[in-house]
Design a protein around this motif. Structure first.
Motif, PDB file in Angstrom:
ATOM      1  N   GLU A 425       0.916  -1.313  -0.035  1.00 49.42           N
ATOM      2  CA  GLU A 425       0.032  -0.051   0.101  1.00 49.42           C
ATOM      3  C   GLU A 425       0.861   1.188  -0.057  1.00 49.42           C
ATOM      4  OE1 GLU A 425      -2.889  -0.010   2.983  1.00 49.42           O
ATOM      5  OE2 GLU A 425      -4.000  -1.991   2.029  1.00 49.42           O
ATOM      6  N   ALA A 426       1.839   1.207   0.773  1.00 47.62           N
ATOM      7  CA  ALA A 426       2.887   2.449   0.671  1.00 47.62           C
ATOM      8  C   ALA A 426       3.304   2.888  -0.465  1.00 47.62           C
ATOM      9  CB  ALA A 426       3.819   2.335   1.841  1.00 47.62           C
ATOM     10  N   ALA A 427       3.792   1.765  -1.418  1.00 50.48           N
ATOM     11  CA  ALA A 427       4.457   1.870  -2.735  1.00 50.48           C
ATOM     12  C   ALA A 427       3.452   2.434  -3.522  1.00 50.48           C
ATOM     13  CB  ALA A 427       4.633   0.486  -3.125  1.00 50.48           C
ATOM     14  N   LEU A 428       2.041   2.354  -3.362  1.00 51.70           N
ATOM     15  CA  LEU A 428       1.139   3.079  -4.442  1.00 51.70           C
ATOM     16  C   LEU A 428       1.348   4.370  -4.480  1.00 51.70           C
ATOM     17  CD1 LEU A 428      -2.199   1.084  -3.333  1.00 51.70           C
ATOM     18  CD2 LEU A 428      -0.557   0.484  -5.365  1.00 51.70           C
ATOM     19  N   GLU A 429       1.796   5.189  -3.367  1.00 51.78           N
ATOM     20  CA  GLU A 429       2.170   6.546  -3.290  1.00 51.78           C
ATOM     21  C   GLU A 429       3.429   6.988  -4.357  1.00 51.78           C
ATOM     22  OE1 GLU A 429       2.321   7.743   0.556  1.00 51.78           O
ATOM     23  OE2 GLU A 429       0.321   6.872   1.163  1.00 51.78           O
ATOM     24  N   THR A 430       4.244   5.975  -4.677  1.00 49.92           N
ATOM     25  CA  THR A 430       5.234   6.225  -5.215  1.00 49.92           C
ATOM     26  C   THR A 430       5.077   6.594  -6.746  1.00 49.92           C
ATOM     27  OG1 THR A 430       5.895   3.931  -5.614  1.00 49.92           O
ATOM     28  CG2 THR A 430       6.908   5.264  -3.591  1.00 49.92           C
ATOM     29  N   ARG A 431       4.443   5.682  -7.459  1.00 51.56           N
ATOM     30  CA  ARG A 431       4.059   5.950  -8.771  1.00 51.56           C
ATOM     31  C   ARG A 431       2.763   5.609  -9.278  1.00 51.56           C
ATOM     32  NH1 ARG A 431       8.009   4.671 -14.185  1.00 51.56           N
ATOM     33  NH2 ARG A 431       6.639   5.989 -15.451  1.00 51.56           N
ATOM     34  N   TYR A 432       1.680   6.044  -8.844  1.00 51.92           N
ATOM     35  CA  TYR A 432       0.426   6.378  -9.271  1.00 51.92           C
ATOM     36  C   TYR A 432       0.007   7.097 -10.366  1.00 51.92           C
ATOM     37  CZ  TYR A 432      -4.413   4.233  -8.770  1.00 51.92           C
ATOM     38  OH  TYR A 432      -5.886   3.596  -9.150  1.00 51.92           O
ATOM     39  N   GLU A 433      -0.321   6.541 -11.442  1.00 52.81           N
ATOM     40  CA  GLU A 433      -0.577   7.651 -12.718  1.00 52.81           C
ATOM     41  C   GLU A 433      -1.787   7.504 -13.204  1.00 52.81           C
ATOM     42  OE1 GLU A 433       2.829   7.138 -15.382  1.00 52.81           O
ATOM     43  OE2 GLU A 433       4.359   7.631 -13.818  1.00 52.81           O
ATOM     44  N   SER A 434      -2.404   6.188 -13.194  1.00 52.66           N
ATOM     45  CA  SER A 434      -3.828   6.248 -13.951  1.00 52.66           C
ATOM     46  C   SER A 434      -4.838   7.084 -13.257  1.00 52.66           C
ATOM     47  CB  SER A 434      -4.293   4.697 -13.740  1.00 52.66           C
ATOM     48  OG  SER A 434      -5.565   4.764 -14.127  1.00 52.66           O
ATOM     49  N   LEU A 435      -5.409   7.618 -14.402  1.00 51.26           N
ATOM     50  CA  LEU A 435      -6.455   8.671 -14.142  1.00 51.26           C
ATOM     51  C   LEU A 435      -7.889   8.179 -13.673  1.00 51.26           C
ATOM     52  CD1 LEU A 435      -5.972  11.671 -16.603  1.00 51.26           C
ATOM     53  CD2 LEU A 435      -4.646  11.205 -14.388  1.00 51.26           C
ATOM     54  N   CYS A 436      -7.979   6.680 -13.901  1.00 51.84           N
ATOM     55  CA  CYS A 436      -9.057   5.845 -13.547  1.00 51.84           C
ATOM     56  C   CYS A 436      -9.005   4.745 -12.785  1.00 51.84           C
ATOM     57  CB  CYS A 436     -10.005   5.751 -14.757  1.00 51.84           C
ATOM     58  SG  CYS A 436     -11.701   5.355 -14.651  1.00 51.84           S
ATOM     59  N   ASP A 437      -8.698   3.627 -13.355  1.00 52.43           N
ATOM     60  CA  ASP A 437      -8.499   2.235 -12.626  1.00 52.43           C
ATOM     61  C   ASP A 437      -7.179   1.949 -12.726  1.00 52.43           C
ATOM     62  OD1 ASP A 437     -11.257   2.196 -11.923  1.00 52.43           O
ATOM     63  OD2 ASP A 437     -11.613   0.734 -13.393  1.00 52.43           O
ATOM     64  N   PRO A 438      -6.614   1.025 -11.754  1.00 52.42           N
ATOM     65  CA  PRO A 438      -5.336   0.577 -11.810  1.00 52.42           C
ATOM     66  C   PRO A 438      -4.713  -0.230 -12.808  1.00 52.42           C
ATOM     67  CG  PRO A 438      -6.334  -0.218  -9.937  1.00 52.42           C
ATOM     68  CD  PRO A 438      -7.354   0.510 -10.659  1.00 52.42           C
ATOM     69  N   ARG A 439      -3.684  -0.223 -13.200  1.00 43.82           N
ATOM     70  CA  ARG A 439      -3.075  -1.023 -14.252  1.00 43.82           C
ATOM     71  C   ARG A 439      -2.218  -2.047 -13.885  1.00 43.82           C
ATOM     72  NH1 ARG A 439      -1.257   3.808 -17.759  1.00 43.82           N
ATOM     73  NH2 ARG A 439      -0.665   4.248 -15.549  1.00 43.82           N
ATOM     74  N   LEU A 440      -1.976  -3.303 -14.586  1.00 48.58           N
ATOM     75  CA  LEU A 440      -0.771  -4.068 -14.102  1.00 48.58           C
ATOM     76  C   LEU A 440       0.359  -3.202 -14.739  1.00 48.58           C
ATOM     77  CD1 LEU A 440      -1.857  -7.527 -14.900  1.00 48.58           C
ATOM     78  CD2 LEU A 440      -1.723  -6.505 -12.724  1.00 48.58           C
ATOM     79  N   ASN A 441       1.627  -3.088 -13.977  1.00 50.21           N
ATOM     80  CA  ASN A 441       2.756  -2.565 -14.609  1.00 50.21           C
ATOM     81  C   ASN A 441       3.629  -3.788 -15.651  1.00 50.21           C
ATOM     82  OD1 ASN A 441       4.460  -4.256 -12.956  1.00 50.21           O
ATOM     83  ND2 ASN A 441       4.797  -2.697 -11.239  1.00 50.21           N
ATOM     84  N   HIS A 442       4.705  -3.203 -16.087  1.00 48.99           N
ATOM     85  CA  HIS A 442       5.193  -4.128 -16.712  1.00 48.99           C
ATOM     86  C   HIS A 442       5.688  -5.529 -16.474  1.00 48.99           C
ATOM     87  CE1 HIS A 442       9.027  -5.307 -19.186  1.00 48.99           C
ATOM     88  NE2 HIS A 442       7.961  -5.217 -19.970  1.00 48.99           N
ATOM     89  N   MET A 443       6.325  -5.790 -15.219  1.00 53.43           N
ATOM     90  CA  MET A 443       6.447  -6.864 -14.553  1.00 53.43           C
ATOM     91  C   MET A 443       5.355  -7.722 -14.160  1.00 53.43           C
ATOM     92  SD  MET A 443       9.685  -7.080 -14.024  1.00 53.43           S
ATOM     93  CE  MET A 443      11.047  -7.502 -12.670  1.00 53.43           C
ATOM     94  N   GLN A 444       4.334  -6.984 -13.669  1.00 56.52           N
ATOM     95  CA  GLN A 444       3.179  -7.916 -13.297  1.00 56.52           C
ATOM     96  C   GLN A 444       2.412  -8.282 -14.795  1.00 56.52           C
ATOM     97  OE1 GLN A 444       1.201  -4.342 -11.139  1.00 56.52           O
ATOM     98  NE2 GLN A 444       1.591  -5.209  -9.123  1.00 56.52           N
ATOM     99  N   SER A 445       2.578  -7.584 -15.537  1.00 51.21           N
ATOM    100  CA  SER A 445       1.861  -8.029 -16.867  1.00 51.21           C
ATOM    101  C   SER A 445       2.579  -9.358 -17.244  1.00 51.21           C
ATOM    102  CB  SER A 445       1.884  -7.150 -17.975  1.00 51.21           C
ATOM    103  OG  SER A 445       1.348  -5.974 -17.657  1.00 51.21           O
ATOM    104  N   LEU A 446       3.922  -9.174 -17.397  1.00 50.02           N
ATOM    105  CA  LEU A 446       4.748 -10.501 -17.751  1.00 50.02           C
ATOM    106  C   LEU A 446       4.510 -11.618 -16.888  1.00 50.02           C
ATOM    107  CD1 LEU A 446       8.268  -8.896 -19.096  1.00 50.02           C
ATOM    108  CD2 LEU A 446       6.063  -9.482 -20.320  1.00 50.02           C
ATOM    109  N   GLU A 447       4.421 -11.287 -15.511  1.00 61.78           N
ATOM    110  CA  GLU A 447       4.253 -12.246 -14.497  1.00 61.78           C
ATOM    111  C   GLU A 447       2.840 -13.011 -14.774  1.00 61.78           C
ATOM    112  OE1 GLU A 447       4.699 -11.074 -10.510  1.00 61.78           O
ATOM    113  OE2 GLU A 447       4.317 -13.277  -9.681  1.00 61.78           O
TER     114      GLU A 447
END
Ligand SMILES: O=C[C@H](O)[C@H](O)COP(=O)(O)O
Ligand SMILES: C=C(OP(=O)(O)O)C(=O)O
Length: 459
Positions: A425-447
């Motif tokens: 949860e704390a990490a969400l504050e570091t790079r949350y860019e979506s203007l609507c719903d949350p997306r998988l990032n590059h690593m999560q997508s590959l995983e």
């Protein structure tokens, strides 16, 4: 709900002036449209848009319909992915490249896992309009229109920015055109070379956090080298078919981009190859289903956990009366906790019909949470669990699990919780860019791709 119904006309008059029924939707209730402040300004924009070139060509749309038919029959697998809400600011070469790269990488892993062709489709080049739970947003004592996507209004919380501006429709068209142009360039100009795309996957699996996937990456590696040794023409393999799709939501965009194909005299929505109707706008008696029933593109419909077999059958009758292979895709978004109860009755019911829709899982939209620190997020484990539930249900029913639909980005954002990198949860504050719903990032997508590949090998 906004009523943009014109003065009602009788059926005979309608059929004379609109023989293809492309404006019949105007007589019906409609949801999720902006309250444009100036109807004349909208008309000027839609008139201009009607005269601009199509973004995709009917022949490509037909080819996608054939590909989807293949997937529905169990002979291909569909990968759809991209931003929740594309933004004008985010339409940069770097971000588009990263997204295409992520989709191509996932596709290599899935192709190997499924031993089937993977149909690659971006949620891109038009995913600019968003349905919202509420029409307004309140901050402190100020209430303004909700943000409905860059094609409607701005995200900044000021009255000026939140007022719907029809000029944005034209900007959306031009953004879609330039995005599509670059996507076409990347996917036909060498960027999709299988050897290179796989090389990126090798790098990913060597990351200690992803070590679990090393064995599968090494297998793919051997397969690529085997192909090379057999003399596979990698030059010919450099070009990939890549399609684009988005939610068909904003009628002042979709209707003007609907054109009559000169070969067949039938209407195609040329804003994208594939259009889906969202969970909030798929009512059988309302405007969106009516309009999209008239066009030739392959159509998707999102199905949430409350979908009944009766509704599903109604959608089939309305959207695929001819039972045309590849015409209809059901994109289920039930939630990890519900899919194992909600999907099986639909699959049992489909077996009693003569319909052959493609089934895709969207493991994002049923798994939204708001964290205590105020971020809209999703747990990676829930996403994976819904995918597993999807495969389990199809295996039990003997139907084909035909694809996945993911909100993702190629960037290293921190919007979804978990994954091998253990975003908290704390990490969400570091790079949350979506203007609507949350997306998988590059690593999560590959995983996720590696996990789905495991499912595909077991199916
Ligand atoms: O992407 C889907 C919807 O637009 C989104 O989930 C709506 O979010 P809201 O509930 O914040 O309006
Ligand atoms: C709004 C969306 O999904 P759903 O209609 O499933 O809520 C979406 O995919 O952006």
């Amino acid at each position: 709900m906004t009523d943009i119904t014109n003065v009602p006309l009788d059926q005979d008059t309608l059929e004379t002036i609109d023989p293809l029924g492309l404006d019949a939707w105007r007589e019906l209730p409609i949801r999720q449209q902006p309250n444009w402040p100036d109807a004349d300004a909208v008309r000027r924009v839609t008139d201009e848009l009607s005269g601009l070139p199509p973004l995709v060509f009917a022949g490509e749309v037909d080819r996608l319909r054939d590909r989807i038919a293949q997937a529905a029959a169990g002979d291909a697998f569909v990968l759809q992915g991209g931003d929740c809400a594309e933004t004008f600011e985010g339409a940069t070469a770097d971000k588009i490249r990263a997204r295409v790269r992520t989709i191509l990488q996932m596709a290599v892993v899935l192709t190997y896992g499924a031993s089937l062709p993977v149909i690659k489709m971006g949620r891109m080049a038009g995913q600019f309009a968003k349905p919202r739970s509420k029409d307004t947003e309140t901050r402190g004592d100020e209430t303004l229109d909700a943000y409905r996507g860059d094609i409607v209004n701005g995200f900044d919380f000021t009255s000026e920015s939140r007022t719907p501006d029809p000029q944005r429709i034209l900007r959306g068209y031009h953004m879609a055109a330039s995005t599509l142009n670059l996507v076409r360039g990347f996917t036909t100009g060498g960027f999709a070379d299988l050897r290179e795309v796989h090389d990126w996957n090798r790098g990913f699996a060597r990351n200690p956090a992803m070590a679990r996937y090393e064995a599968l990456a090494a297998e793919i590696d051997r397969a690529v080298r085997f192909m090379e040794a057999c003399g596979a023409d990698f030059h010919a393999l450099r070009d990939v078919e890549f399609y684009v799709g988005h939610e068909g939501l904003l009628m002042d965009y979709e209707r003007p981009l609907t054109r009559i194909d000169s070969r067949t005299a039938t209407p195609y929505d040329t804003s994208a190859h594939f259009i889906w109707i969202g969970e909030r706008t798929r009512d059988l008696d309302e405007a969106h289903v009516e309009f999209f029933s008239r066009i030739r593109n392959p159509i998707g419909v999102k199905l949430g956990p409350s979908t009944t077999p009766e509704t599903m059958r109604g959608l089939i009758e309305k959207l695929d009366p001819e039972r045309e292979p590849g015409r209809l895709t059901f994109i289920t978004r039930m939630g990890a906790g519900k899919i194992r109860e909600a999907l099986p009755p639909l699959l049992e019911a489909i077996k009693q019909t003569d319909a052959t829709p493609l089934w895709i899982t969207d493991p994002m939209h049923g798994n939204g949470i708001t964290t205590p620190n105020g971020y809209k997020s999703r747990r990676f484990d829930d996403v994976v669990d819904e995918v597993k539930g999807f495969f389990e249900a199809h295996r039990a029913a003997g139907t084909h699990p035909g694809g996945i639909h993911i909100e993702l980005t190629g960037d290293d954002v921190t919007e979804c919780l978990g994954g091998a990198e253990e975003i908290d949860e704390a990490a969400l504050e570091t790079r949350y860019e979506s203007l609507c719903d949350p997306r998988l990032n590059h690593m999560q997508s590959l995983e996720l791709a590696f996990l789905v590949a495991e499912q595909l090998r077991g199916s």
